[in-house]
Design a protein around this motif. Structure first.
Motif, PDB file in Angstrom:
ATOM      1  N   THR A 377       0.913  -1.238   0.039  1.00  0.00           N
ATOM      2  CA  THR A 377      -0.071   0.112   0.097  1.00  0.00           C
ATOM      3  C   THR A 377       1.018   1.209   0.162  1.00  0.00           C
ATOM      4  O   THR A 377       1.665   1.374   0.647  1.00  0.00           O
ATOM      5  CB  THR A 377      -0.973  -0.196   1.287  1.00  0.00           C
ATOM      6  OG1 THR A 377      -1.727  -1.152   1.175  1.00  0.00           O
ATOM      7  CG2 THR A 377      -1.714   1.314   1.361  1.00  0.00           C
ATOM      8  N   VAL A 378       0.718   2.347  -0.756  1.00  0.00           N
ATOM      9  CA  VAL A 378       1.160   3.402  -0.937  1.00  0.00           C
ATOM     10  C   VAL A 378       0.245   4.378  -0.191  1.00  0.00           C
ATOM     11  O   VAL A 378      -0.908   4.688  -0.527  1.00  0.00           O
ATOM     12  CB  VAL A 378       1.675   3.882  -2.417  1.00  0.00           C
ATOM     13  CG1 VAL A 378       1.847   5.206  -2.329  1.00  0.00           C
ATOM     14  CG2 VAL A 378       2.571   3.215  -3.323  1.00  0.00           C
ATOM     15  N   VAL A 379       1.011   5.098   0.838  1.00  0.00           N
ATOM     16  CA  VAL A 379       0.226   6.177   1.249  1.00  0.00           C
ATOM     17  C   VAL A 379       0.463   7.575   1.059  1.00  0.00           C
ATOM     18  O   VAL A 379       1.691   7.653   0.527  1.00  0.00           O
ATOM     19  CB  VAL A 379       0.410   5.866   3.119  1.00  0.00           C
ATOM     20  CG1 VAL A 379      -0.171   4.599   3.376  1.00  0.00           C
ATOM     21  CG2 VAL A 379       2.022   6.019   3.363  1.00  0.00           C
ATOM     22  N   PRO A 380      -0.304   8.185   1.210  1.00  0.00           N
ATOM     23  CA  PRO A 380      -0.045   9.989   0.950  1.00  0.00           C
ATOM     24  C   PRO A 380       1.249  10.373   1.906  1.00  0.00           C
ATOM     25  O   PRO A 380       1.354   9.669   2.964  1.00  0.00           O
ATOM     26  CB  PRO A 380      -1.194  10.657   1.661  1.00  0.00           C
ATOM     27  CG  PRO A 380      -2.452   9.780   1.566  1.00  0.00           C
ATOM     28  CD  PRO A 380      -1.746   8.288   1.799  1.00  0.00           C
ATOM     29  N   ILE A 381       1.923  10.973   1.251  1.00  0.00           N
ATOM     30  CA  ILE A 381       3.408  11.294   1.694  1.00  0.00           C
ATOM     31  C   ILE A 381       3.395  12.402   3.036  1.00  0.00           C
ATOM     32  O   ILE A 381       2.983  13.512   2.727  1.00  0.00           O
ATOM     33  CB  ILE A 381       4.429  11.798   0.654  1.00  0.00           C
ATOM     34  CG1 ILE A 381       4.643  10.850  -0.403  1.00  0.00           C
ATOM     35  CG2 ILE A 381       5.688  12.379   1.456  1.00  0.00           C
ATOM     36  CD1 ILE A 381       5.524  11.205  -1.544  1.00  0.00           C
ATOM     37  N   ALA A 382       3.588  11.824   4.120  1.00  0.00           N
ATOM     38  CA  ALA A 382       3.692  12.584   5.272  1.00  0.00           C
ATOM     39  C   ALA A 382       5.055  12.796   5.793  1.00  0.00           C
ATOM     40  O   ALA A 382       5.219  13.736   6.762  1.00  0.00           O
ATOM     41  CB  ALA A 382       2.702  11.857   6.613  1.00  0.00           C
ATOM     42  N   TRP A 383       6.012  11.842   5.574  1.00  0.00           N
ATOM     43  CA  TRP A 383       7.396  12.141   5.959  1.00  0.00           C
ATOM     44  C   TRP A 383       8.102  11.298   5.003  1.00  0.00           C
ATOM     45  O   TRP A 383       7.639  10.640   4.037  1.00  0.00           O
ATOM     46  CB  TRP A 383       7.587  11.680   7.492  1.00  0.00           C
ATOM     47  CG  TRP A 383       7.413  10.212   7.933  1.00  0.00           C
ATOM     48  CD1 TRP A 383       6.578   9.566   7.197  1.00  0.00           C
ATOM     49  CD2 TRP A 383       8.268   9.821   8.862  1.00  0.00           C
ATOM     50  NE1 TRP A 383       6.879   8.120   7.918  1.00  0.00           N
ATOM     51  CE2 TRP A 383       7.932   8.146   8.655  1.00  0.00           C
ATOM     52  CE3 TRP A 383       9.179  10.322   9.624  1.00  0.00           C
ATOM     53  CZ2 TRP A 383       8.284   7.445   9.871  1.00  0.00           C
ATOM     54  CZ3 TRP A 383       9.874   9.135  10.528  1.00  0.00           C
ATOM     55  CH2 TRP A 383       9.347   7.914  10.755  1.00  0.00           C
ATOM     56  N   SER A 384       9.524  11.447   5.151  1.00  0.00           N
ATOM     57  CA  SER A 384      10.364  10.885   4.126  1.00  0.00           C
ATOM     58  C   SER A 384      10.433   9.437   3.955  1.00  0.00           C
ATOM     59  O   SER A 384      10.512   9.112   2.644  1.00  0.00           O
ATOM     60  CB  SER A 384      11.934  11.113   4.832  1.00  0.00           C
ATOM     61  OG  SER A 384      12.102  12.457   4.638  1.00  0.00           O
ATOM     62  N   TYR A 385       9.617   8.700   4.851  1.00  0.00           N
ATOM     63  CA  TYR A 385       9.804   7.171   4.812  1.00  0.00           C
ATOM     64  C   TYR A 385       8.438   6.780   4.140  1.00  0.00           C
ATOM     65  O   TYR A 385       8.288   5.525   3.942  1.00  0.00           O
ATOM     66  CB  TYR A 385       9.710   6.391   6.129  1.00  0.00           C
ATOM     67  CG  TYR A 385      11.232   6.880   6.630  1.00  0.00           C
ATOM     68  CD1 TYR A 385      12.372   6.115   6.173  1.00  0.00           C
ATOM     69  CD2 TYR A 385      11.508   7.750   7.430  1.00  0.00           C
ATOM     70  CE1 TYR A 385      13.771   6.771   6.459  1.00  0.00           C
ATOM     71  CE2 TYR A 385      12.893   8.237   7.823  1.00  0.00           C
ATOM     72  CZ  TYR A 385      13.898   7.634   7.351  1.00  0.00           C
ATOM     73  OH  TYR A 385      15.143   8.169   7.735  1.00  0.00           O
ATOM     74  N   ASP A 386       7.658   7.646   3.530  1.00  0.00           N
ATOM     75  CA  ASP A 386       6.499   7.233   2.659  1.00  0.00           C
ATOM     76  C   ASP A 386       6.970   7.252   1.158  1.00  0.00           C
ATOM     77  O   ASP A 386       6.361   7.050   0.366  1.00  0.00           O
ATOM     78  CB  ASP A 386       5.459   8.412   2.976  1.00  0.00           C
ATOM     79  CG  ASP A 386       4.636   8.201   4.346  1.00  0.00           C
ATOM     80  OD1 ASP A 386       4.614   7.104   4.640  1.00  0.00           O
ATOM     81  OD2 ASP A 386       4.224   9.198   4.785  1.00  0.00           O
TER      82      ASP A 386
END
Length: 463
Positions: A377-386
């Motif tokens: 699952t790809v999640v919305p980018i909230a920090w670098s590890y997304d």
């Protein structure tokens, strides 16, 4: 070994990458907190016998081939690490305690101070990890006064914006751009306050927004002599998450001199005298201004850029310097340009990843990788590890390298379909393994966060 914590001893043997027992007995002993087998090989190459401190659930057994002792413990607890290494030191003395990862910095500093060893002590590391303490110290010493204070509510944000104009709110501790939010004006303050409460950021730092071009400054300090190894240009999303790094950054000579002077003054003010540092700077219309600094080399593979462009292995340099086997090193002229472009994708479930093999075959590519695969699952980018992967490419200069990295990254397709349940609700508690390390142990109005390292070993990977 008792429970999940204990000590593993390994014997180094000549002919298998180790040194003979008689040589090992004479080698200076250094404690390394965290790190990878590749790092340990560089420590060994500098002539040290290694005492390795690592978490039992994260241990890479390949590292054991390079160390004399491996102590398995929650290394994110500074007092516990200091106590452990005090016993190790009493039995067979250490010459240094070091870490090159964000989560290991404070435990290494606590042990360094406890044992009276050379290196970055606890007060220095805590000032750099505590963004409010950093701002306060610099203002007191006349280095770079940027307005900053702690807030808890939308009313606090409104009051700060009314006084100082556009602002940024962020965790007082942490890295990887987690929990960072821009507040443009008073009209945006209530929305920012509601977002912070919903995200679990009950106590946050409010800072005057610095408008301009962001770079990072990679330095190495040799007994108080601060040498700039590289300037790194940045590309960021609206969420402040970095999606690109390029060296050398395109700075005019006068701007570079002003940045260098500012960073040197900051390093003197905080008392950093030995080893690498990674400092973020905004080039504003009024001149360079400081964002934050870290007593480690830059993450996000920035050290690979330094090596590609200037031929300097920052980690190897550090351990050779600590061993007294090198003098100060200057970077010289750049041999080429190098750039990293991080991969992103539409949120959802990954159906396919295409193009990676072709990109890896390109002669300009130093490295490329994808961290997701079908079913992930790809999640919305909230920090670098997304982010979903990276491409690191070379060019004749920084501009060409950045263009190549961007074009090559565009050839990697991460195809997703919407998740059946929709995007997950994400808060500090769901993203970070230990959110108390970012915002304080007892959140709420009137509660100040307590100093602690950022969450997760991988935090040090963020630029």
């Amino acid at each position: 070994m008792t429970g999940t914590e204990g000590t593993v001893a390994t014997e180094e043997r000549a002919g298998t990458g180790g040194r003979a027992d008689s040589d090992a007995a004479a080698a200076p002993r250094i404690a390394v907190i965290g790190g990878t087998p590749a790092t340990l090989r560089k420590v060994r190459a500098a002539g040290f016998e290694i005492v390795w401190v690592y978490g039992p659930q994260e241990l890479d057994p390949a590292g054991l081939a390079h160390v004399a002792e491996a102590h398995l413990v929650d290394y994110r607890e500074p007092a516990a690490v200091a106590e452990l290494l005090a016993t190790v030191h009493r039995l067979r003395p250490l010459v240094r305690v070091v870490s090159i990862i964000e989560d290991g910095l404070e435990p290494a500093a606590a042990a360094t101070t406890r044992l009276g060893l050379p290196g970055n002590g606890l007060e220095l590391v805590q000032v750099l990890q505590d963004k409010l303490a950093f701002r306060t110290l610099l203002a007191e010493r006349g280095v770079d006064a940027v307005a900053a204070r702690i807030g808890h509510t939308a009313a606090d944000i409104r009051a700060f914006v009314a006084e100082h104009g556009p602002a940024v709110i962020k965790p007082r501790y942490g890295s990887g751009s987690l929990g960072v939010r821009f507040v443009e004006d008073l009209a945006a303050a209530d929305e920012a306050g509601a977002w912070a409460a919903g995200f679990g950021l009950h106590s946050f730092l409010m800072e005057q927004f610095l408008s301009g071009t962001e770079i990072s400054v990679e330095t190495f300090s040799f007994a108080g002599r601060h040498v700039v190894l590289a300037y790194t240009a940045k590309e960021k999303l609206a969420s402040f998450v970095e999606v690109g790094h390029t060296q050398p950054a395109p700075l005019e000579a006068d701007t570079a001199r002003r940045v260098e002077g500012l960073v040197r003054s900051m390093l003197d003010a905080v008392g950093l005298t030995d080893g690498p540092a990674h400092t973020e700077v905004i080039i504003t219309e009024q001149g360079p201004r400081l964002v934050e600094s870290h007593s480690r080399r830059g993450g996000d593979r920035i050290t690979d850029l330094v090596q590609q462009v200037y031929g300097i292995d920052t980690d190897a340099l550090a351990f050779l310097w600590y061993a007294g086997r090198t003098g100060p090193v200057e970077p010289g002229e750049p041999a080429r340009g190098a750039s990293i472009r991080f991969l992103t994708a539409e949120p959802g479930v990954v159906d396919a990843v295409e193009g990676l093999a072709e990109v890896l075959a390109d002669p300009d590519v130093v490295d490329a990788s994808v961290s997701v695969g079908p079913g992930d699952t790809v999640v919305p980018i909230a920090w670098s590890y997304d982010r979903c992967g990276l491409v690191l490419a070379r060019g004749r200069d920084g501009r060409e390298a950045a263009e190549r990295a961007s074009a090559l990254a565009a050839r990697i397709a991460i195809r997703t379909s919407p998740a059946e349940t929709g995007p997950p609700v994400r808060t500090l508690a769901t993203i970070a393994a230990r959110p108390d390390r970012l915002v304080g142990a007892a959140p709420g109005p009137g509660t100040e966060p307590v100093p602690a390292a950022s969450t997760g070993e991988a935090a040090g990977a963020a630029g």
